[in-house]
Motif scaffolding. Structure first.
Motif, mmCIF file in Angstrom:
data_model
loop_
_atom_site.group_PDB
_atom_site.id
_atom_site.type_symbol
_atom_site.label_atom_id
_atom_site.label_comp_id
_atom_site.label_asym_id
_atom_site.label_seq_id
_atom_site.Cartn_x
_atom_site.Cartn_y
_atom_site.Cartn_z
ATOM 1 N N ILE A 1 1.058 -21.247 -107.255
ATOM 2 C CA ILE A 1 0.367 -22.546 -107.341
ATOM 3 C C ILE A 1 -1.095 -22.792 -107.041
ATOM 4 O O ILE A 1 -1.768 -23.366 -107.626
ATOM 5 N N ALA A 2 -1.503 -21.764 -105.996
ATOM 6 C CA ALA A 2 -2.962 -21.866 -105.586
ATOM 7 C C ALA A 2 -3.818 -21.217 -106.417
ATOM 8 O O ALA A 2 -5.118 -21.086 -106.088
ATOM 9 N N LEU A 3 -3.074 -20.336 -107.392
ATOM 10 C CA LEU A 3 -4.004 -19.378 -108.095
ATOM 11 C C LEU A 3 -5.294 -20.005 -108.685
ATOM 12 O O LEU A 3 -6.360 -19.376 -108.826
ATOM 13 N N SER A 4 -5.012 -20.905 -109.380
ATOM 14 C CA SER A 4 -6.333 -21.623 -110.051
ATOM 15 C C SER A 4 -5.951 -23.126 -110.193
ATOM 16 O O SER A 4 -5.036 -23.499 -110.216
ATOM 17 N N PRO A 5 -7.132 -23.626 -110.666
ATOM 18 C CA PRO A 5 -6.939 -25.106 -110.772
ATOM 19 C C PRO A 5 -5.815 -25.503 -111.786
ATOM 20 O O PRO A 5 -5.179 -26.712 -111.740
ATOM 21 N N LEU A 6 -5.759 -24.722 -113.071
ATOM 22 C CA LEU A 6 -4.953 -24.971 -113.944
ATOM 23 C C LEU A 6 -3.287 -24.751 -113.390
ATOM 24 O O LEU A 6 -2.618 -25.534 -113.698
ATOM 25 N N HIS A 7 -3.022 -23.613 -112.583
ATOM 26 C CA HIS A 7 -1.779 -23.506 -111.825
ATOM 27 C C HIS A 7 -1.303 -24.549 -111.073
ATOM 28 O O HIS A 7 -0.461 -25.214 -111.073
ATOM 29 N N THR A 8 -2.282 -25.138 -110.262
ATOM 30 C CA THR A 8 -2.277 -26.241 -109.342
ATOM 31 C C THR A 8 -1.749 -27.450 -110.034
ATOM 32 O O THR A 8 -0.951 -28.159 -109.857
ATOM 33 N N ASN A 9 -2.561 -27.715 -111.067
ATOM 34 C CA ASN A 9 -2.481 -29.033 -111.774
ATOM 35 C C ASN A 9 -0.971 -28.953 -112.544
ATOM 36 O O ASN A 9 -0.316 -29.854 -112.583
ATOM 37 N N TYR A 10 -0.606 -27.828 -113.138
ATOM 38 C CA TYR A 10 0.531 -27.775 -114.005
ATOM 39 C C TYR A 10 1.894 -27.719 -112.869
ATOM 40 O O TYR A 10 2.776 -28.106 -113.319
ATOM 41 N N LEU A 11 1.848 -26.775 -111.908
ATOM 42 C CA LEU A 11 2.845 -26.604 -111.087
ATOM 43 C C LEU A 11 2.864 -27.426 -109.662
ATOM 44 O O LEU A 11 3.942 -27.527 -109.074
ATOM 45 N N GLY A 12 1.832 -27.768 -109.291
ATOM 46 C CA GLY A 12 1.528 -28.396 -108.181
ATOM 47 C C GLY A 12 2.325 -29.840 -108.071
ATOM 48 O O GLY A 12 2.567 -30.458 -106.804
ATOM 49 N N LEU A 13 2.200 -30.474 -109.212
ATOM 50 C CA LEU A 13 2.228 -32.084 -109.317
ATOM 51 C C LEU A 13 1.697 -32.887 -108.009
ATOM 52 O O LEU A 13 2.603 -33.782 -107.570
ATOM 53 N N ARG A 14 0.727 -32.572 -107.498
ATOM 54 C CA ARG A 14 -0.013 -33.248 -106.521
ATOM 55 C C ARG A 14 0.718 -33.360 -105.088
ATOM 56 O O ARG A 14 0.810 -34.251 -104.186
ATOM 57 N N VAL A 15 1.594 -32.270 -105.120
ATOM 58 C CA VAL A 15 2.333 -31.971 -103.589
ATOM 59 C C VAL A 15 1.138 -31.200 -102.879
ATOM 60 O O VAL A 15 0.990 -30.225 -103.509
ATOM 61 N N PRO A 16 0.852 -31.771 -101.836
ATOM 62 C CA PRO A 16 -0.245 -31.036 -101.033
ATOM 63 C C PRO A 16 0.225 -29.646 -100.753
ATOM 64 O O PRO A 16 1.492 -29.144 -100.612
#
Length: 403
Positions: free
Chosen positions: A305-320
């Motif tokens: 999830i932390a790998l790239s902004p793309l991953h964080t945006n797609y998979l993180g769903l704004r969960v810190p």
């Protein structure tokens, strides 16, 4: 609470960020906590379609939860097993081995043969080594080297018979596990996934006229089906009805192909929250929601999830990032709570056309938000979806304190 959600979403429509939306949330006792639809379900010239909770929308990756339920139904039937090697049934899956690098000079990938067993459990928890080629840089290069388009073509084999990105069972990557699981369900049941879900999920819940892989072929759905809209370069909304997010699929795509109304999906989601026996046995629900990742795979998920902004945006769903995450057959699991948003163990997932669902087991609530908007999971839209989740959580807390 409802006023804060109302205001945020009304402003999003008024400002032209969203053409329209439908939001539904409730508790495990069947009480509706929030319901609102507003705006238009199309930007297509000459077409007028208000966005309501009956509007048929592409739910994209929210299909995965339905496919997981269907797979567990096959396990209950005794036609599939969670921990048996399924490679013999799916000979195209993983046939290229594992991609470990790419030689730019030779324009060819480095592939290592691999015959590690792949199980249904791995497919449903993203630990099989499958990754979507649009998420994985090495896979993208492999596609280009073969003059192939990303994730295109009519069948699951066309889209997802691609190299694995790690040895099955040793990591986490978001990919086509549910598409391959869909093929297993079809092999096990002798039915298309459409017919299986129709008989086993949609009819029992009374939503058979509001969910399908092929809404354009159904008289009851065709005229209610939303068109995609997209943000133009000038920041204005454009008609994107010509965009096919299924990229030519003629197979039922178990990872992303269902179209449904917000009301129908909410009916399904609340049945799953209540652990409705019409769908699964108590032990199957336990399996559906149980975190599936061992320590190594869980760490791989959090790193991924932390790998790239793309991953964080797609998979993180704004969960810190501070909230540790794991994965269940249902979706992303937050191991800790987030103040004002959810309790520990909450499960959530989204779809590329800007749709979201969440189940908060401890708070006893669930909700779903439907938009039909590109680019996928546009950050301002994901921020709105978080605001919806927070508003519902606040309302549930308020009601609980009054009892």
């Amino acid at each position: 609470m409802s006023q804060s959600i109302d205001k945020a979403f009304e402003e999003a429509v008024a400002s032209g960020l969203l053409p329209g939306f439908s939001l539904l949330a409730g508790d495990k006792d069947g009480n509706l906590l929030y319901s609102k639809s507003l705006g238009s379900a199309t930007k297509k010239p000459g077409r007028d379609l208000p966005f309501t909770d009956d509007t048929i929308c592409l739910i994209a990756s929210m299909t995965k939860l339905m496919t997981s339920v269907a797979a567990l139904q096959c396990i209950e039937d005794g036609t599939l097993e969670l921990d048996k090697d399924v490679r013999p049934l799916l000979p195209q899956m993983g046939k290229y081995g594992v991609i470990t690098g790419f030689d730019e000079d030779k324009n060819e990938a480095t592939l290592v043969p691999d015959s590690t067993p792949i199980t249904l459990r791995m497919l449903l928890s993203h630990t099989s080594g499958q990754e979507y080629d649009w998420l994985g840089p090495l896979l993208g290069k492999w596609r280009v080297s073969r003059n192939e388009e990303l994730w295109s073509g009519p069948t699951i084999e066309d889209k997802s018979a691609i190299p694995l990105v790690f040895t099955p069972g040793t990591g986490f990557a978001y990919g086509a596990g549910h598409d391959w699981a869909a093929k297993l369900i079809q092999i096990a049941s002798g039915k298309s996934l459409e017919d299986f879900m129709h008989a086993r999920i949609w009819v029992p819940l009374g939503i058979e006229n509001d969910a399908s892989f092929w809404p354009k072929t159904k008289e009851t759905m065709r005229d209610r089906t939303a068109d995609l809209s997209m943000l133009g370069e000038d920041g204005k909304l454009l008609d994107a009805s010509a965009v096919d997010l299924m990229f030519g699929a003629t197979d039922c795509i178990g990872g992303g192909g269902v179209f449904a109304s917000a009301k129908a999906y909410y009916t399904f989601l609340s049945a799953v929250l209540r652990r409705d026996p019409k769908l699964l046995t108590p032990s199957s629900y336990t399996e559906l929601f149980r975190p599936q990742l061992d320590e190594r795979c869980e760490q791989a998920l959090n790193d991924y999830i932390a790998l790239s902004p793309l991953h964080t945006n797609y998979l993180g769903l704004r969960v810190p990032p501070s909230v540790r995450k794991t994965w269940s057959f249902a979706g992303l699991v937050a191991k800790e709570g987030q103040e004002g948003r959810f309790e520990p163990g909450a499960t959530l997932w989204a779809g590329a056309a800007s749709t979201l669902w969440f189940i908060d087991h401890e708070a006893g609530i669930c909700g779903t938000a439907f938009c039909q908007f590109l680019p996928p999971l546009h950050p301002p839209v994901v921020a709105l979806l978080e605001q919806f989740q927070r508003g519902v959580f606040e309302e549930a807390k308020k009601r609980a304190s009054q009892h």
